[in-house]
Write a protein that holds these residues in place. Structure first.
Motif, PDB file in Angstrom:
ATOM      1  N   SER A  91       0.836  -1.198   0.000  1.00  0.00           N
ATOM      2  CA  SER A  91       0.000   0.000   0.000  1.00  0.00           C
ATOM      3  C   SER A  91       0.870   1.246   0.000  1.00  0.00           C
ATOM      4  O   SER A  91       1.891   1.318   0.680  1.00  0.00           O
ATOM      5  N   GLU A  92       0.453   2.236  -0.740  1.00  0.00           N
ATOM      6  CA  GLU A  92       1.164   3.509  -0.775  1.00  0.00           C
ATOM      7  C   GLU A  92       0.565   4.534   0.185  1.00  0.00           C
ATOM      8  O   GLU A  92       1.097   5.619   0.341  1.00  0.00           O
ATOM      9  N   CYS A  93      -0.537   4.206   0.853  1.00  0.00           N
ATOM     10  CA  CYS A  93      -1.233   5.143   1.736  1.00  0.00           C
ATOM     11  C   CYS A  93      -0.370   5.547   2.934  1.00  0.00           C
ATOM     12  O   CYS A  93      -0.090   6.717   3.135  1.00  0.00           O
ATOM     13  N   GLY A  94      -0.001   4.572   3.764  1.00  0.00           N
ATOM     14  CA  GLY A  94       0.840   4.845   4.923  1.00  0.00           C
ATOM     15  C   GLY A  94       0.144   5.502   6.097  1.00  0.00           C
ATOM     16  O   GLY A  94       0.792   5.893   7.063  1.00  0.00           O
ATOM     17  N   GLY A  95      -1.194   5.639   6.048  1.00  0.00           N
ATOM     18  CA  GLY A  95      -1.928   6.269   7.135  1.00  0.00           C
ATOM     19  C   GLY A  95      -1.993   5.386   8.378  1.00  0.00           C
ATOM     20  O   GLY A  95      -1.639   4.212   8.351  1.00  0.00           O
ATOM     21  N   ILE A  96      -2.456   5.958   9.482  1.00  0.00           N
ATOM     22  CA  ILE A  96      -2.649   5.221  10.726  1.00  0.00           C
ATOM     23  C   ILE A  96      -3.942   4.423  10.629  1.00  0.00           C
ATOM     24  O   ILE A  96      -4.998   4.972  10.309  1.00  0.00           O
ATOM     25  N   MET A  97      -3.853   3.120  10.904  1.00  0.00           N
ATOM     26  CA  MET A  97      -5.032   2.260  10.962  1.00  0.00           C
ATOM     27  C   MET A  97      -5.418   2.157  12.435  1.00  0.00           C
ATOM     28  O   MET A  97      -4.730   1.503  13.215  1.00  0.00           O
ATOM     29  N   LYS A  98      -6.503   2.810  12.806  1.00  0.00           N
ATOM     30  CA  LYS A  98      -6.952   2.832  14.194  1.00  0.00           C
ATOM     31  C   LYS A  98      -7.943   1.701  14.448  1.00  0.00           C
ATOM     32  O   LYS A  98      -8.876   1.489  13.670  1.00  0.00           O
ATOM     33  N   ALA A  99      -7.733   0.976  15.532  1.00  0.00           N
ATOM     34  CA  ALA A  99      -8.685  -0.061  15.923  1.00  0.00           C
ATOM     35  C   ALA A  99      -9.991   0.615  16.334  1.00  0.00           C
ATOM     36  O   ALA A  99      -9.990   1.516  17.166  1.00  0.00           O
ATOM     37  N   ILE A 100     -11.090   0.196  15.717  1.00  0.00           N
ATOM     38  CA  ILE A 100     -12.375   0.826  16.006  1.00  0.00           C
ATOM     39  C   ILE A 100     -13.394  -0.128  16.615  1.00  0.00           C
ATOM     40  O   ILE A 100     -14.388   0.314  17.178  1.00  0.00           O
ATOM     41  N   TRP A 101     -13.145  -1.435  16.503  1.00  0.00           N
ATOM     42  CA  TRP A 101     -14.146  -2.374  16.985  1.00  0.00           C
ATOM     43  C   TRP A 101     -13.549  -3.775  17.054  1.00  0.00           C
ATOM     44  O   TRP A 101     -12.636  -4.100  16.316  1.00  0.00           O
ATOM     45  N   ILE A 102     -14.087  -4.594  17.920  1.00  0.00           N
ATOM     46  CA  ILE A 102     -13.782  -6.021  17.946  1.00  0.00           C
ATOM     47  C   ILE A 102     -15.060  -6.722  17.545  1.00  0.00           C
ATOM     48  O   ILE A 102     -16.137  -6.430  18.070  1.00  0.00           O
ATOM     49  N   ASP A 103     -14.955  -7.607  16.582  1.00  0.00           N
ATOM     50  CA  ASP A 103     -16.134  -8.235  16.009  1.00  0.00           C
ATOM     51  C   ASP A 103     -15.980  -9.758  16.027  1.00  0.00           C
ATOM     52  O   ASP A 103     -14.871 -10.272  16.123  1.00  0.00           O
ATOM     53  N   LEU A 104     -17.066 -10.450  15.928  1.00  0.00           N
ATOM     54  CA  LEU A 104     -17.058 -11.902  15.840  1.00  0.00           C
ATOM     55  C   LEU A 104     -17.581 -12.278  14.459  1.00  0.00           C
ATOM     56  O   LEU A 104     -18.718 -11.967  14.107  1.00  0.00           O
ATOM     57  N   ARG A 105     -16.713 -12.901  13.658  1.00  0.00           N
ATOM     58  CA  ARG A 105     -17.074 -13.302  12.302  1.00  0.00           C
ATOM     59  C   ARG A 105     -17.290 -14.807  12.243  1.00  0.00           C
ATOM     60  O   ARG A 105     -16.536 -15.566  12.856  1.00  0.00           O
ATOM     61  N   LYS A 106     -18.287 -15.209  11.491  1.00  0.00           N
ATOM     62  CA  LYS A 106     -18.667 -16.617  11.399  1.00  0.00           C
ATOM     63  C   LYS A 106     -17.492 -17.513  10.991  1.00  0.00           C
ATOM     64  O   LYS A 106     -17.267 -18.554  11.585  1.00  0.00           O
ATOM     65  N   ASN A 107     -16.721 -17.112   9.994  1.00  0.00           N
ATOM     66  CA  ASN A 107     -15.652 -17.964   9.476  1.00  0.00           C
ATOM     67  C   ASN A 107     -14.276 -17.662  10.052  1.00  0.00           C
ATOM     68  O   ASN A 107     -13.372 -18.472   9.911  1.00  0.00           O
ATOM     69  N   LYS A 108     -14.094 -16.486  10.669  1.00  0.00           N
ATOM     70  CA  LYS A 108     -12.775 -16.093  11.172  1.00  0.00           C
ATOM     71  C   LYS A 108     -12.689 -16.035  12.688  1.00  0.00           C
ATOM     72  O   LYS A 108     -11.609 -15.918  13.233  1.00  0.00           O
ATOM     73  N   GLY A 109     -13.801 -16.065  13.374  1.00  0.00           N
ATOM     74  CA  GLY A 109     -13.795 -15.895  14.822  1.00  0.00           C
ATOM     75  C   GLY A 109     -13.662 -14.422  15.184  1.00  0.00           C
ATOM     76  O   GLY A 109     -14.162 -13.553  14.476  1.00  0.00           O
ATOM     77  N   VAL A 110     -12.969 -14.137  16.268  1.00  0.00           N
ATOM     78  CA  VAL A 110     -12.795 -12.758  16.719  1.00  0.00           C
ATOM     79  C   VAL A 110     -11.826 -12.043  15.779  1.00  0.00           C
ATOM     80  O   VAL A 110     -10.774 -12.579  15.418  1.00  0.00           O
ATOM     81  N   VAL A 111     -12.196 -10.829  15.352  1.00  0.00           N
ATOM     82  CA  VAL A 111     -11.333 -10.007  14.504  1.00  0.00           C
ATOM     83  C   VAL A 111     -11.277  -8.587  15.050  1.00  0.00           C
ATOM     84  O   VAL A 111     -12.191  -8.126  15.736  1.00  0.00           O
ATOM     85  N   ILE A 112     -10.184  -7.900  14.747  1.00  0.00           N
ATOM     86  CA  ILE A 112     -10.023  -6.493  15.086  1.00  0.00           C
ATOM     87  C   ILE A 112     -10.364  -5.695  13.836  1.00  0.00           C
ATOM     88  O   ILE A 112      -9.760  -5.891  12.780  1.00  0.00           O
ATOM     89  N   LYS A 113     -11.338  -4.825  13.947  1.00  0.00           N
ATOM     90  CA  LYS A 113     -11.722  -3.980  12.820  1.00  0.00           C
ATOM     91  C   LYS A 113     -10.952  -2.671  12.938  1.00  0.00           C
ATOM     92  O   LYS A 113     -10.959  -2.033  13.995  1.00  0.00           O
ATOM     93  N   GLN A 114     -10.256  -2.272  11.864  1.00  0.00           N
ATOM     94  CA  GLN A 114      -9.472  -1.041  11.855  1.00  0.00           C
ATOM     95  C   GLN A 114      -9.918  -0.155  10.698  1.00  0.00           C
ATOM     96  O   GLN A 114     -10.336  -0.651   9.656  1.00  0.00           O
ATOM     97  N   GLN A 115      -9.776   1.167  10.911  1.00  0.00           N
ATOM     98  CA  GLN A 115     -10.076   2.117   9.838  1.00  0.00           C
ATOM     99  C   GLN A 115      -8.897   3.055   9.669  1.00  0.00           C
ATOM    100  O   GLN A 115      -8.347   3.566  10.653  1.00  0.00           O
ATOM    101  N   CYS A 116      -8.515   3.281   8.414  1.00  0.00           N
ATOM    102  CA  CYS A 116      -7.409   4.189   8.112  1.00  0.00           C
ATOM    103  C   CYS A 116      -7.863   5.634   8.321  1.00  0.00           C
ATOM    104  O   CYS A 116      -8.895   6.057   7.793  1.00  0.00           O
TER     105      CYS A 116
END
Length: 99
Positions: free
Chosen positions: A46-71
């Motif tokens: 990626s050429e963006c290089g921005g900060i990806m901030k953790a915004i939520w913890i979610d439970l996904r059917k196929n992945k289990g617990v995931v950390i949702k981040q937004q740039c």
């Protein structure tokens, strides 16, 4: 895939390599990262290089617990599978306070 240590630009802590050899793509202390991966974890394309901030913890059917981040720069949203040494408890407490 690149597994490397780094200094977190958000919380300033020293982040070790991923404990199981996967690509370390976020800080285990504040769960933030840089927007460096593009197509898949560890590609560093990626050429963006921005900060990806953790915004939520979610439970996904196929992945289990995931950390949702937004740039904070381009607004892209990614999900990351937590590493064994991630401080999910502290992040969960912060989320409860902010609700």
């Amino acid at each position: 895939m690149i597994n490397e240590s780094f200094d977190c630009l958000v919380c300033k802590k020293s982040v070790p390599k991923h404990p199981t050899g996967s690509a370390r793509n976020h800080c285990p202390f504040c769960l933030s990262s840089l927007h460096v991966d593009d197509v898949f974890p560890g590609d560093r394309a990626s050429e963006c290089g921005g900060i990806m901030k953790a915004i939520w913890i979610d439970l996904r059917k196929n992945k289990g617990v995931v950390i949702k981040q937004q740039c904070l720069k381009c607004q892209k949203i990614n999900v990351n599978i937590p590493a064994p040494d991630d401080d999910m408890v502290s992040f969960s407490r912060k989320m409860q306070v902010n609700e």
